[in-house]
Write a protein that holds these residues in place. Structure first.
Motif, PDB file in Angstrom:
ATOM      1  N   TYR A  32       0.830  -1.198   0.000  1.00 48.58           N
ATOM      2  CA  TYR A  32       0.000   0.000   0.000  1.00 48.58           C
ATOM      3  C   TYR A  32       0.866   1.250   0.000  1.00 48.58           C
ATOM      4  O   TYR A  32       1.811   1.372   0.770  1.00 48.58           O
ATOM      5  CB  TYR A  32      -0.921  -0.002   1.207  1.00 48.58           C
ATOM      6  N   ILE A  33       0.525   2.165  -0.875  1.00 48.55           N
ATOM      7  CA  ILE A  33       1.232   3.436  -0.994  1.00 48.55           C
ATOM      8  C   ILE A  33       0.316   4.545  -0.496  1.00 48.55           C
ATOM      9  O   ILE A  33      -0.859   4.596  -0.854  1.00 48.55           O
ATOM     10  CB  ILE A  33       1.633   3.725  -2.447  1.00 48.55           C
ATOM     11  N   ILE A  34       0.847   5.448   0.301  1.00 46.63           N
ATOM     12  CA  ILE A  34       0.082   6.580   0.797  1.00 46.63           C
ATOM     13  C   ILE A  34       0.707   7.860   0.265  1.00 46.63           C
ATOM     14  O   ILE A  34       1.933   7.997   0.227  1.00 46.63           O
ATOM     15  CB  ILE A  34       0.024   6.606   2.331  1.00 46.63           C
ATOM     16  N   GLY A  35      -0.143   8.778  -0.142  1.00 49.16           N
ATOM     17  CA  GLY A  35       0.360  10.021  -0.691  1.00 49.16           C
ATOM     18  C   GLY A  35      -0.522  11.197  -0.371  1.00 49.16           C
ATOM     19  O   GLY A  35      -1.520  11.084   0.343  1.00 49.16           O
ATOM     20  N   TRP A  36      -0.108  12.324  -0.882  1.00 54.12           N
ATOM     21  CA  TRP A  36      -0.852  13.567  -0.724  1.00 54.12           C
ATOM     22  C   TRP A  36      -1.053  14.217  -2.085  1.00 54.12           C
ATOM     23  O   TRP A  36      -0.118  14.278  -2.900  1.00 54.12           O
ATOM     24  CB  TRP A  36      -0.119  14.546   0.198  1.00 54.12           C
ATOM     25  N   TYR A  37      -2.268  14.678  -2.313  1.00 50.33           N
ATOM     26  CA  TYR A  37      -2.607  15.519  -3.439  1.00 50.33           C
ATOM     27  C   TYR A  37      -3.107  16.845  -2.901  1.00 50.33           C
ATOM     28  O   TYR A  37      -3.464  16.950  -1.731  1.00 50.33           O
ATOM     29  CB  TYR A  37      -3.707  14.888  -4.301  1.00 50.33           C
ATOM     30  N   ARG A  38      -3.135  17.845  -3.753  1.00 52.92           N
ATOM     31  CA  ARG A  38      -3.729  19.115  -3.375  1.00 52.92           C
ATOM     32  C   ARG A  38      -4.473  19.701  -4.562  1.00 52.92           C
ATOM     33  O   ARG A  38      -4.167  19.404  -5.715  1.00 52.92           O
ATOM     34  CB  ARG A  38      -2.671  20.105  -2.869  1.00 52.92           C
ATOM     35  N   GLN A  39      -5.461  20.529  -4.257  1.00 51.76           N
ATOM     36  CA  GLN A  39      -6.236  21.185  -5.290  1.00 51.76           C
ATOM     37  C   GLN A  39      -6.497  22.625  -4.894  1.00 51.76           C
ATOM     38  O   GLN A  39      -7.154  22.893  -3.891  1.00 51.76           O
ATOM     39  CB  GLN A  39      -7.557  20.457  -5.539  1.00 51.76           C
ATOM     40  N   ALA A  40      -5.973  23.529  -5.687  1.00 51.96           N
ATOM     41  CA  ALA A  40      -6.205  24.950  -5.495  1.00 51.96           C
ATOM     42  C   ALA A  40      -7.447  25.362  -6.267  1.00 51.96           C
ATOM     43  O   ALA A  40      -7.829  24.707  -7.239  1.00 51.96           O
ATOM     44  CB  ALA A  40      -4.992  25.750  -5.961  1.00 51.96           C
ATOM     45  N   PRO A  41      -8.092  26.458  -5.866  1.00 48.06           N
ATOM     46  CA  PRO A  41      -9.291  26.913  -6.569  1.00 48.06           C
ATOM     47  C   PRO A  41      -9.032  27.121  -8.058  1.00 48.06           C
ATOM     48  O   PRO A  41      -8.060  27.770  -8.442  1.00 48.06           O
ATOM     49  CB  PRO A  41      -9.626  28.232  -5.879  1.00 48.06           C
ATOM     50  N   GLY A  42      -9.891  26.557  -8.883  1.00 52.85           N
ATOM     51  CA  GLY A  42      -9.773  26.717 -10.320  1.00 52.85           C
ATOM     52  C   GLY A  42      -8.709  25.871 -10.975  1.00 52.85           C
ATOM     53  O   GLY A  42      -8.490  25.997 -12.182  1.00 52.85           O
ATOM     54  N   LYS A  43      -8.052  25.019 -10.220  1.00 52.06           N
ATOM     55  CA  LYS A  43      -7.000  24.178 -10.772  1.00 52.06           C
ATOM     56  C   LYS A  43      -7.310  22.705 -10.561  1.00 52.06           C
ATOM     57  O   LYS A  43      -8.112  22.341  -9.707  1.00 52.06           O
ATOM     58  CB  LYS A  43      -5.648  24.514 -10.135  1.00 52.06           C
ATOM     59  N   GLU A  44      -6.662  21.867 -11.350  1.00 49.81           N
ATOM     60  CA  GLU A  44      -6.822  20.432 -11.207  1.00 49.81           C
ATOM     61  C   GLU A  44      -6.044  19.925  -9.997  1.00 49.81           C
ATOM     62  O   GLU A  44      -5.114  20.573  -9.526  1.00 49.81           O
ATOM     63  CB  GLU A  44      -6.334  19.709 -12.468  1.00 49.81           C
ATOM     64  N   ARG A  45      -6.443  18.773  -9.518  1.00 50.75           N
ATOM     65  CA  ARG A  45      -5.714  18.163  -8.421  1.00 50.75           C
ATOM     66  C   ARG A  45      -4.298  17.822  -8.840  1.00 50.75           C
ATOM     67  O   ARG A  45      -4.063  17.335  -9.942  1.00 50.75           O
ATOM     68  CB  ARG A  45      -6.446  16.913  -7.935  1.00 50.75           C
ATOM     69  N   GLU A  46      -3.374  18.078  -7.933  1.00 48.19           N
ATOM     70  CA  GLU A  46      -1.958  17.920  -8.206  1.00 48.19           C
ATOM     71  C   GLU A  46      -1.333  16.972  -7.196  1.00 48.19           C
ATOM     72  O   GLU A  46      -1.537  17.113  -5.990  1.00 48.19           O
ATOM     73  CB  GLU A  46      -1.271  19.291  -8.135  1.00 48.19           C
ATOM     74  N   PHE A  47      -0.562  16.031  -7.685  1.00 43.68           N
ATOM     75  CA  PHE A  47       0.188  15.144  -6.805  1.00 43.68           C
ATOM     76  C   PHE A  47       1.251  15.937  -6.063  1.00 43.68           C
ATOM     77  O   PHE A  47       1.930  16.784  -6.648  1.00 43.68           O
ATOM     78  CB  PHE A  47       0.846  14.026  -7.614  1.00 43.68           C
ATOM     79  N   VAL A  48       1.418  15.644  -4.778  1.00 40.51           N
ATOM     80  CA  VAL A  48       2.387  16.363  -3.951  1.00 40.51           C
ATOM     81  C   VAL A  48       3.515  15.451  -3.487  1.00 40.51           C
ATOM     82  O   VAL A  48       4.692  15.760  -3.670  1.00 40.51           O
ATOM     83  CB  VAL A  48       1.707  17.005  -2.731  1.00 40.51           C
ATOM     84  N   ALA A  49       3.168  14.345  -2.856  1.00 45.74           N
ATOM     85  CA  ALA A  49       4.183  13.461  -2.286  1.00 45.74           C
ATOM     86  C   ALA A  49       3.592  12.087  -2.027  1.00 45.74           C
ATOM     87  O   ALA A  49       2.377  11.933  -1.908  1.00 45.74           O
ATOM     88  CB  ALA A  49       4.737  14.042  -0.984  1.00 45.74           C
ATOM     89  N   SER A  50       4.451  11.088  -1.917  1.00 43.78           N
ATOM     90  CA  SER A  50       4.014   9.740  -1.605  1.00 43.78           C
ATOM     91  C   SER A  50       5.094   9.004  -0.829  1.00 43.78           C
ATOM     92  O   SER A  50       6.269   9.382  -0.859  1.00 43.78           O
ATOM     93  CB  SER A  50       3.650   8.964  -2.875  1.00 43.78           C
ATOM     94  N   ILE A  51       4.678   7.952  -0.161  1.00 45.32           N
ATOM     95  CA  ILE A  51       5.614   7.125   0.592  1.00 45.32           C
ATOM     96  C   ILE A  51       5.181   5.665   0.522  1.00 45.32           C
ATOM     97  O   ILE A  51       3.993   5.356   0.604  1.00 45.32           O
ATOM     98  CB  ILE A  51       5.737   7.608   2.061  1.00 45.32           C
ATOM     99  N   ARG A  52       6.156   4.786   0.361  1.00 49.10           N
ATOM    100  CA  ARG A  52       5.928   3.355   0.405  1.00 49.10           C
ATOM    101  C   ARG A  52       6.371   2.826   1.763  1.00 49.10           C
ATOM    102  O   ARG A  52       7.140   3.464   2.472  1.00 49.10           O
ATOM    103  CB  ARG A  52       6.707   2.645  -0.698  1.00 49.10           C
ATOM    104  N   ARG A  53       5.904   1.624   2.125  1.00 46.38           N
ATOM    105  CA  ARG A  53       6.294   1.048   3.401  1.00 46.38           C
ATOM    106  C   ARG A  53       7.796   0.794   3.462  1.00 46.38           C
ATOM    107  O   ARG A  53       8.385   0.775   4.550  1.00 46.38           O
ATOM    108  CB  ARG A  53       5.534  -0.248   3.681  1.00 46.38           C
ATOM    109  N   SER A  54       8.401   0.630   2.308  1.00 43.77           N
ATOM    110  CA  SER A  54       9.842   0.451   2.252  1.00 43.77           C
ATOM    111  C   SER A  54      10.592   1.717   2.649  1.00 43.77           C
ATOM    112  O   SER A  54      11.792   1.670   2.923  1.00 43.77           O
ATOM    113  CB  SER A  54      10.265   0.041   0.844  1.00 43.77           C
ATOM    114  N   GLY A  55       9.893   2.845   2.676  1.00 42.63           N
ATOM    115  CA  GLY A  55      10.504   4.120   2.982  1.00 42.63           C
ATOM    116  C   GLY A  55      10.774   4.980   1.766  1.00 42.63           C
ATOM    117  O   GLY A  55      11.167   6.144   1.909  1.00 42.63           O
TER     118      GLY A  55
END
Length: 117
Positions: A32-55
């Motif tokens: 399982y991979i966990i990450g963060w996305y963000r979405q600013a007003p008027g913009k598409e969602r953008e990938f920010v960061a992710s982490i795997r259990r391996s580090g």
């Protein structure tokens, strides 16, 4: 099915810091991979960061060196430490998860981050 809940969003001044938290519903499987996305007003969602259990970690160029993603397994929590915040970081931040990268199968409700001048 993994449930994700974000918290920690608030309004801060330029140059300030925040730590966002993403709590998971239970144990995540090894792939399982966990990450963060963000979405600013008027913009598409953008990938920010992710982490795997391996580090293994990955960051979008715009936050590299300023944001740090980490995982505390005992608390079933992923953190996004955000330093040197800029107004362009203003967005709703979403915790995401999945078996493939970038993770986008599971989504949290989002938490608002506002960076003002």
């Amino acid at each position: 099915q993994v449930q994700l809940v974000e918290s920690g969003g608030k309004s801060v001044q330029t140059g300030g810091s925040l730590r966002l938290s993403c709590t998971t519903s239970g144990r995540t499987y090894s792939s399982y991979i966990i990450g963060w996305y963000r979405q600013a007003p008027g913009k598409e969602r953008e990938f920010v960061a992710s982490i795997r259990r391996s580090g293994s970690k990955y960051y979008v160029d715009s936050v590299k060196g300023r944001f740090t993603i980490s995982f505390a397994s005992a608390a079933n929590t992923v953190y996004l430490q955000m330093d040197s915040l800029k107004p362009e970081d203003t967005a709703v931040y979403y915790c995401t998860g999945g078996s493939t990268w970038p993770p986008q199968r599971d989504w949290g409700q989002g938490t608002q981050v506002t960076v003002s001048s």
